[in-house]
Scaffold this active site. Structure first.
Site, PDB file in Angstrom:
ATOM      1  CB  CYS B 183      -8.019  10.000  -6.040  1.00 39.33           C
ATOM      2  SG  CYS B 183      -8.391   8.340  -5.418  1.00 39.33           S
ATOM      3  CG  HIS B 314      -2.722  13.337  -6.042  1.00 45.25           C
ATOM      4  ND1 HIS B 314      -4.024  13.624  -5.727  1.00 45.25           N
ATOM      5  CD2 HIS B 314      -2.682  11.991  -6.236  1.00 45.25           C
ATOM      6  CE1 HIS B 314      -4.740  12.502  -5.735  1.00 45.25           C
ATOM      7  NE2 HIS B 314      -3.954  11.500  -6.031  1.00 45.25           N
ATOM      8  CG  HIS B 349      -5.983   9.440  -1.140  1.00 47.24           C
ATOM      9  ND1 HIS B 349      -7.014  10.260  -1.566  1.00 47.24           N
ATOM     10  CD2 HIS B 349      -5.342   9.038  -2.265  1.00 47.24           C
ATOM     11  CE1 HIS B 349      -6.988  10.345  -2.878  1.00 47.24           C
ATOM     12  NE2 HIS B 349      -5.987   9.614  -3.332  1.00 47.24           N
TER      13      HIS B 349
END
Lengths: 344, 446
Positions: B183, B314, B349
């Site tokens: 990620c 994030h 995401h």
């Protein structure tokens, strides 16, 4: 800055360690099977909650890194300056397919093994290794198929050049499993699948010298390119090799040893006296680990010639080339035969 | 060995005398996301505060109590490709190639112009060609291991993603690598390109990330109760997890000299990068290391924390991440932290593309003077004491933006972007007359 390889640790179908691998390479006899037979992963305690998956690919990588990182290597190396660059070609696909399969076949689609989830992605081994050896610096996972080992080496050299780490643990691994073999077969990949792992300590030459480590190889040049159709691969690789030689200040005549991934050297205009070593004919197709094992083969042969005190008169340069059928063409020029390492 | 790029002793090393490294410009943006495809659509959606969450359509979700994701329904990236024949690459590779094609067009850069120059193609990803992996598993269930379909088997490996980009653009002299550092991979790709350009190994780079939404990831994170039921709500008191998104984000980077030689429009500067590892816990991020990563990126950029105008967090929308990140921002920015926003509320995401998507949003915010909002926000969380831009975009003069990212396993990576004005006047030009904000930066040691 001269980037050098100052230590290595291996796992191959010849066994665990650089010794058996070197013997097999020098003997030149194809090994039966493709597994690392003497490497066993510990079965998890059946009574414990399975919070962490012990999967073979990451276990292989971590065991090899453990061999590489003795107390002498870690001493005086601050954790936040310890970098890791690790790669494989297919890690996580087997685990991902298990998870999807379970979701499709069990009574409930969410009845999957949660411990499997982190191992479905490719940085599992990198993350596990960082925790095991307190590697708090840059931590990167790379993949470029059969060229992964050279991509990792290039990433590592760049981390050193940009000052982001003091030294880098760098390598590549691939495990053998039924699904990988089935995918390779369906894709028409003819070579015999094998597994393996090669990890290296990559650092500036001065640092290796000041720590009393031998220079196993100096990295003179790394080049990689992409080809569209397989018929273009030889020309694309040749261009990469020409630039690598220019960058390394070398002529084709200086290449004493060539270590190709397959038969791609047919298109390279190298002198007839160049010795050619084909590790894939001995160990099989280690896919993501293949290029790392090629580098290891160049070093293993160099060690042997040192023992015999018969250094290669051609200049001691080794050229590693790789063609990945997915489109990567890469090469690496190493100085492995110099008497005192770089500068001599 | 050359001087450390992250040394503590040159906080103002931005002039040519102090820093011979080439400066690096962003000149092109390519984006595929659930809220917009292409720069203009994406910009419009960012300003509108769009949310791309919808019922999953990519696979059968029978048996799950909830099943939503930020997909890009009805979009076939292959329709945007010119050179790649249909079916040769999986959907994720096609997305990377399509976004790269858009970014090159946005940069006004004909690939033929740079065919003879060494370049870098770096593509971040979490799950690679996950739809093909799912399809292979389904084929195995249906027909056994001997019945795997050849087209899927041939295109399943993630090392192919940058190959798709190179083939689509007709480039061969490119260092092509996939960075599957999950990620955080989008930021890794941008940072890798930055270091290559600074180091003189290339003069242009195409970098970013791509991923899709697969059964594997959905079933796994649903099982772990990490997948949000309705939408992603970062920094909200009632947030209940992340939600994966589909898409790709690619940026064209060039050395400033290269961009100037061809008269390119500079969109922003990639001014700094930092990366490190927690080496502590597989899933629980370590506040000190995340802070050290951010501080390191600012030092690399020669930027003081007080110069930062916005942080693209994030911001996954999990309880643990958002609280940890809020604490980190206090650690790094002290008493006057900049506004924070979380793009994942809008686009989900997007995994390996997340960092790249946030970099693109940051560049658009600089260009058009706004901070994109964090949508799906209703109730502040005392555990997250940040100035979160919520609901609607906030007009702002953004000169310096930070994009933070974390990967499971403890991989941290942060990118620092500067307004194009930072590069306007020459190699050493500052973005504006000194306002006294250029203060010492040698804090937050790693």
């Amino acid at each position: 800055m001269n980037t050098v390889i100052s230590a290595m640790a291996l796992m191959s179908p010849a066994g665990v360690g650089a010794g058996p691998f070197g013997e097999a390479i020098r003997a030149g006899v194809p090994l039966p099977g493709g597994a690392v037979e003497d490497f066993r992963t510990e079965a998890p305690d059946p009574s414990a909650r399975p919070v962490r998956l012990v999967d073979r690919p990451s276990a292989m990588a971590i065991a090899a890194i453990g061999d590489l990182l003795g107390p002498d290597v870690l001493a005086g190396w601050p954790p936040h300056r310890r970098a890791l660059v690790l790669g494989s070609g297919a890690a996580g696909i087997d685990q991902s397919m298990t998870l999807t399969r379970d979701s499709l076949t069990r009574p409930r689609p969410d009845n999957v093994n949660p411990a499997l989830v982190p191992a479905c992605v490719m940085n599992y081994a990198s993350a596990q290794a960082a925790m095991a050896f307190d590697l708090r610096g840059p931590n990167a996972t790379v993949t470029a198929g059969a060229a992964t080992g050279l991509a990792a080496l290039r990433y590592a050299r760049r981390l050193l050049a940009s000052g982001r780490a003091d030294a880098v643990v760098c390598g590549a691994y691939e495990d053998l499993n039924d699904r990988r073999a089935a995918i390779a077969e369906a894709a028409g990949r003819e070579a015999r699948p094998a597994e393996g792992c090669g990890v290296f300590l990559v650092e500036p030459a001065e640092r290796a010298r000041s720590h009393g480590r031998p220079v196993l190889a100096e990295v003179l040049a790394l080049e990689s390119r992409v080809f569209d159709e397989p018929c273009h691969a030889p020309a694309v690789l040749d261009a990469a090799v020409r630039r690598a030689l220019r960058t390394g200040g070398a002529a084709p005549e200086n290449v004493g040893l060539l270590v190709p991934s397959g038969q791609e050297d047919a298109g390279l205009r190298l002198p007839a006296h160049t010795r050619v070593l084909r590790p894939s004919e001995i160990v099989g197709d280690a896919f993501g680990a293949a290029a790392a094992l090629q580098v290891a083969a160049a070093i293993a042969v160099r060690d042997a010639s040192r023992e015999r005190a018969s250094l290669d008169p051609a200049g001691g340069l080794a050229l590693i080339t790789t063609i990945d059928t997915d489109g990567h063409a890469a090469c690496c020029l190493l100085r492995t035969g110099g008497r005192g390492g770089p500068g001599t | 060995m050359e001087k450390s790029a992250v040394s503590h002793d040159r906080p103002h090393a931005r002039g040519p005398a102090a820093d011979p490294r080439p400066r690096v410009a962003v000149t092109g943006l390519g984006v595929i996301s659930s809220i917009g495809i292409g720069r203009e659509d994406f910009l419009t959606a960012l300003r509108a505060g769009a949310c791309g969450a919808s019922p999953i359509s990519g696979f059968d979700t029978t048996g799950f109590r909830y099943a939503r994701a930020y997909e890009v329904p009805g979009f076939d990236p292959e329709t945007r490709l010119r050179r790649i024949e249909p079916g040769r690459f999986g959907k994720v590779g096609a997305q990377a190639a399509a976004a790269a094609r858009m970014a090159m067009r946005d940069a006004g850069l004909d690939p033929a112009e740079v065919r003879d120059e060494p370049g870098v193609i770096a593509v971040g990803t979490t799950c690679g060609e996950s739809l093909d992996v799912d399809a292979l598993a389904a084929a195995e269930v249906a027909g056994g291991p001997g019945g795997l379909p050849a087209p899927r088997a041939r295109r399943v490996h993630p090392g192919r993603l940058p190959v798709a980009v190179a083939v689509e653009l007709g480039l061969t002299d490119v260092e092509a690598v996939t960075i599957p550092t999950v990620c955080a991979a989008g930021n890794y790709a941008v940072g890798h390109a930055l270091d290559a350009l600074r180091g003189g190994e290339a003069e242009f780079a195409i970098c970013g990330g791509a991923d899709s939404v697969s059964r594997m990831a959905f079933a796994g994170f649903y099982r772990l109760r990490a997948w949000a039921s309705e939408r992603c709500s970062p920094f909200d008191l009632d947030r209940n997890g992340f939600m994966f998104g589909e898409g790709a984000g690619m940026l064209v980077l060039e050395t400033l000299d290269h961009a100037r030689r061809r008269g390119a429009t500079v969109l922003a500067e990639v001014a700094g990068f930092g990366l490190n590892c927690d080496a502590e816990h597989p899933t629980r991020p370590l506040r000190e290391r995340v802070a050290a990563c951010l501080s390191g990126a600012l030092r690399d950029a020669g930027a003081a924390p007080s110069e930062v105008d916005v942080v693209f967090a994030h911001g996954t929308g999990t309880k643990i991440n958002d609280a940890m990140e809020s604490a980190v921002f206090a650690d790094v920015f002290g008493d006057a932290p900049p506004p924070v926003t979380a793009l994942k509320s809008m686009i989900g995401h997007t995994q390996g593309a997340a960092g790249a998507h946030a970099c693109i949003a940051a560049v658009l915010g600089m260009e058009h003077g706004f901070i994109p909002p964090t949508v799906n926000f209703s109730t502040p969380d005392p555990e997250c004491p940040v100035d979160c831009v919520t609901g609607a975009p906030r007009p702002a003069r953004v000169r310096t933006a930070v994009v933070n990212s974390l990967g499971v396993g403890g991989n941290n990576a942060a990118v620092v972007l500067r307004h194009a004005g930072a590069l306007a006047g020459g190699p050493a030009a500052g973005p504006e007359p000194s306002t006294g904000r250029h203060t010492a930066t040698a804090e937050g040691a790693a």
